[in-house]
Design a protein around this motif. Structure first.
Motif, short mmCIF file in Angstrom:
data_model
loop_
_atom_site.label_atom_id
_atom_site.label_comp_id
_atom_site.label_asym_id
_atom_site.label_seq_id
_atom_site.Cartn_x
_atom_site.Cartn_y
_atom_site.Cartn_z
N ARG A 148 -2.30 -6.97 2.22
CA ARG A 148 -3.07 -7.65 1.16
C ARG A 148 -2.14 -8.24 0.11
O ARG A 148 -1.17 -7.60 -0.29
CB ARG A 148 -4.00 -6.65 0.48
N PRO A 149 -2.45 -9.42 -0.40
CA PRO A 149 -1.58 -10.06 -1.39
C PRO A 149 -1.57 -9.35 -2.74
O PRO A 149 -0.63 -9.52 -3.52
CB PRO A 149 -2.14 -11.48 -1.52
N ASP A 150 -2.58 -8.53 -3.04
CA ASP A 150 -2.63 -7.85 -4.34
C ASP A 150 -1.86 -6.53 -4.35
O ASP A 150 -1.80 -5.85 -5.37
CB ASP A 150 -4.07 -7.62 -4.76
N VAL A 151 -1.24 -6.15 -3.24
CA VAL A 151 -0.49 -4.90 -3.17
C VAL A 151 0.87 -5.09 -3.85
O VAL A 151 1.59 -6.05 -3.56
CB VAL A 151 -0.30 -4.47 -1.70
N ASP A 152 1.22 -4.19 -4.75
CA ASP A 152 2.49 -4.25 -5.46
C ASP A 152 3.55 -3.51 -4.66
O ASP A 152 3.49 -2.28 -4.53
CB ASP A 152 2.34 -3.62 -6.85
N PRO A 153 4.55 -4.22 -4.11
CA PRO A 153 5.56 -3.58 -3.27
C PRO A 153 6.33 -2.44 -3.95
O PRO A 153 6.60 -1.41 -3.33
CB PRO A 153 6.51 -4.73 -2.91
N SER A 154 6.64 -2.60 -5.23
CA SER A 154 7.41 -1.55 -5.91
C SER A 154 6.58 -0.29 -6.12
O SER A 154 7.10 0.83 -6.04
CB SER A 154 7.99 -2.05 -7.23
N VAL A 155 5.29 -0.45 -6.35
CA VAL A 155 4.43 0.72 -6.51
C VAL A 155 4.27 1.44 -5.17
O VAL A 155 4.37 2.67 -5.09
CB VAL A 155 3.05 0.30 -7.09
N VAL A 156 4.04 0.68 -4.11
CA VAL A 156 3.94 1.28 -2.77
C VAL A 156 5.22 2.03 -2.44
O VAL A 156 5.19 3.17 -1.96
CB VAL A 156 3.63 0.22 -1.70
N ALA A 157 6.36 1.42 -2.71
CA ALA A 157 7.64 2.04 -2.39
C ALA A 157 7.82 3.36 -3.14
O ALA A 157 8.24 4.36 -2.55
CB ALA A 157 8.78 1.09 -2.72
N ALA A 158 7.48 3.38 -4.41
CA ALA A 158 7.62 4.61 -5.19
C ALA A 158 6.72 5.72 -4.65
O ALA A 158 7.13 6.88 -4.53
CB ALA A 158 7.31 4.34 -6.66
N ILE A 159 5.49 5.36 -4.30
CA ILE A 159 4.55 6.37 -3.79
C ILE A 159 4.99 6.87 -2.42
O ILE A 159 4.95 8.08 -2.15
CB ILE A 159 3.12 5.80 -3.76
N VAL A 160 5.43 5.98 -1.55
CA VAL A 160 5.86 6.39 -0.21
C VAL A 160 7.05 7.34 -0.29
O VAL A 160 7.08 8.38 0.37
CB VAL A 160 6.17 5.16 0.68
N VAL A 161 8.03 7.01 -1.11
CA VAL A 161 9.20 7.89 -1.25
C VAL A 161 8.77 9.26 -1.78
O VAL A 161 9.20 10.30 -1.28
CB VAL A 161 10.29 7.26 -2.15
N ALA A 162 7.89 9.27 -2.77
CA ALA A 162 7.41 10.53 -3.32
C ALA A 162 6.69 11.36 -2.26
O ALA A 162 6.91 12.57 -2.15
CB ALA A 162 6.49 10.27 -4.51
N GLU A 163 5.84 10.71 -1.48
CA GLU A 163 5.12 11.43 -0.42
C GLU A 163 6.09 12.00 0.61
O GLU A 163 5.98 13.18 0.98
CB GLU A 163 4.14 10.49 0.30
N LEU A 164 6.97 11.16 1.10
CA LEU A 164 7.87 11.61 2.18
C LEU A 164 8.80 12.72 1.71
O LEU A 164 8.94 13.74 2.38
CB LEU A 164 8.67 10.42 2.71
N ARG A 165 9.43 12.54 0.57
CA ARG A 165 10.36 13.56 0.09
C ARG A 165 9.62 14.83 -0.31
O ARG A 165 10.08 15.94 -0.05
CB ARG A 165 11.18 13.02 -1.08
N GLY A 166 8.48 14.68 -0.94
CA GLY A 166 7.70 15.86 -1.34
C GLY A 166 7.25 16.68 -0.14
O GLY A 166 7.38 17.91 -0.12
N LEU A 167 6.73 16.02 0.87
CA LEU A 167 6.31 16.73 2.08
C LEU A 167 7.51 17.35 2.80
O LEU A 167 7.42 18.46 3.34
CB LEU A 167 5.56 15.79 3.02
N ALA A 168 8.64 16.65 2.80
CA ALA A 168 9.85 17.19 3.43
C ALA A 168 10.30 18.46 2.73
O ALA A 168 10.65 19.45 3.39
CB ALA A 168 10.96 16.14 3.42
N LEU A 169 10.29 18.46 1.40
CA LEU A 169 10.67 19.67 0.67
C LEU A 169 9.68 20.81 0.92
O LEU A 169 10.09 21.96 1.08
CB LEU A 169 10.77 19.37 -0.83
#
Length: 196
Positions: A148-169
């Motif tokens: 979708r054109p309204d998706v903010d790439p930097s916000v998605v990136a921050a959330i994805v990193v938080a999810e992946l690293r948090g679940l990994a820990l």
């Protein structure tokens, strides 16, 4: 018996030193890592560690870089875009379940970087690169009409990193608490729906 080149011997020594440093980090955290102990653990002298890395800080930075390389297999086979991002979020947790001491050390050091003045800048840089890769996938997906054109790439990136690293820990703390394959599939389905 084939003789190894000087470069091959150097690379083997560095791998052994990084593995020894990673094992120490996993067992007792960064405070247990000294050049002397890394050398002893790897079967070398402290001098060889100093020769290869120069300082504890340089050793730790090399450990962080080496442990992140190739963490999620197969992602680089995809061109930047939505599918590459979806493969990353699905496979990351599976990679966590199979990681050795190098990658475990990365996650331990990442957690310790919150309170360590020397580690903080290293992980800010590594996390910025990780977020930039993810944001590039979102941008490429938008350009291809897959996101979708309204998706903010930097916000998605921050959330994805938080999810992946948090679940990994969480997995490192309590491996039985997370089915990494199921969590990876759920993350993929979530991001597929959010980005579509």
């Amino acid at each position: 018996m084939e003789r190894r080149t000087q470069q091959e011997r150097r690379e083997a020594t560095e791998r052994a030193l990084l593995t020894a440093a990673a094992d120490l980090v996993v067992e007792s955290g960064l405070r247990s890592v000294t050049l002397a102990e890394v050398g002893r653990r790897a079967g070398y002298s402290r001098g060889i560690v100093t020769h290869h890395f120069g300082s504890k800080q340089a050793l730790v930075e090399a450990l962080v870089t080496a442990s992140q390389a190739g963490f999620v297999p197969g992602v680089d086979e995809f061109a930047p875009g939505r599918e590459r991002l979806l493969v990353l979020v699905e496979r990351y947790l599976g990679a966590v379940a199979r990681i050795g001491s190098l990658s475990r050390a990365f996650l331990v050091l990442w957690a310790e970087s919150v309170a360590d003045a020397d580690l903080g800048p290293v992980f800010r840089e590594r996390d910025a690169l990780f977020r930039a890769d993810i944001a590039a996938d979102v941008e490429a997906g938008r350009a291809a009409g897959e996101v979708r054109p309204d998706v903010d790439p930097s916000v998605v990136a921050a959330i994805v990193v938080a999810e992946l690293r948090g679940l990994a820990l969480q997995y490192l703390v309590a491996p039985d608490s997370i089915d990494t394959a199921a969590a990876g599939r759920a993350l993929r389905a979530h991001w597929q729906a959010v980005l579509a």
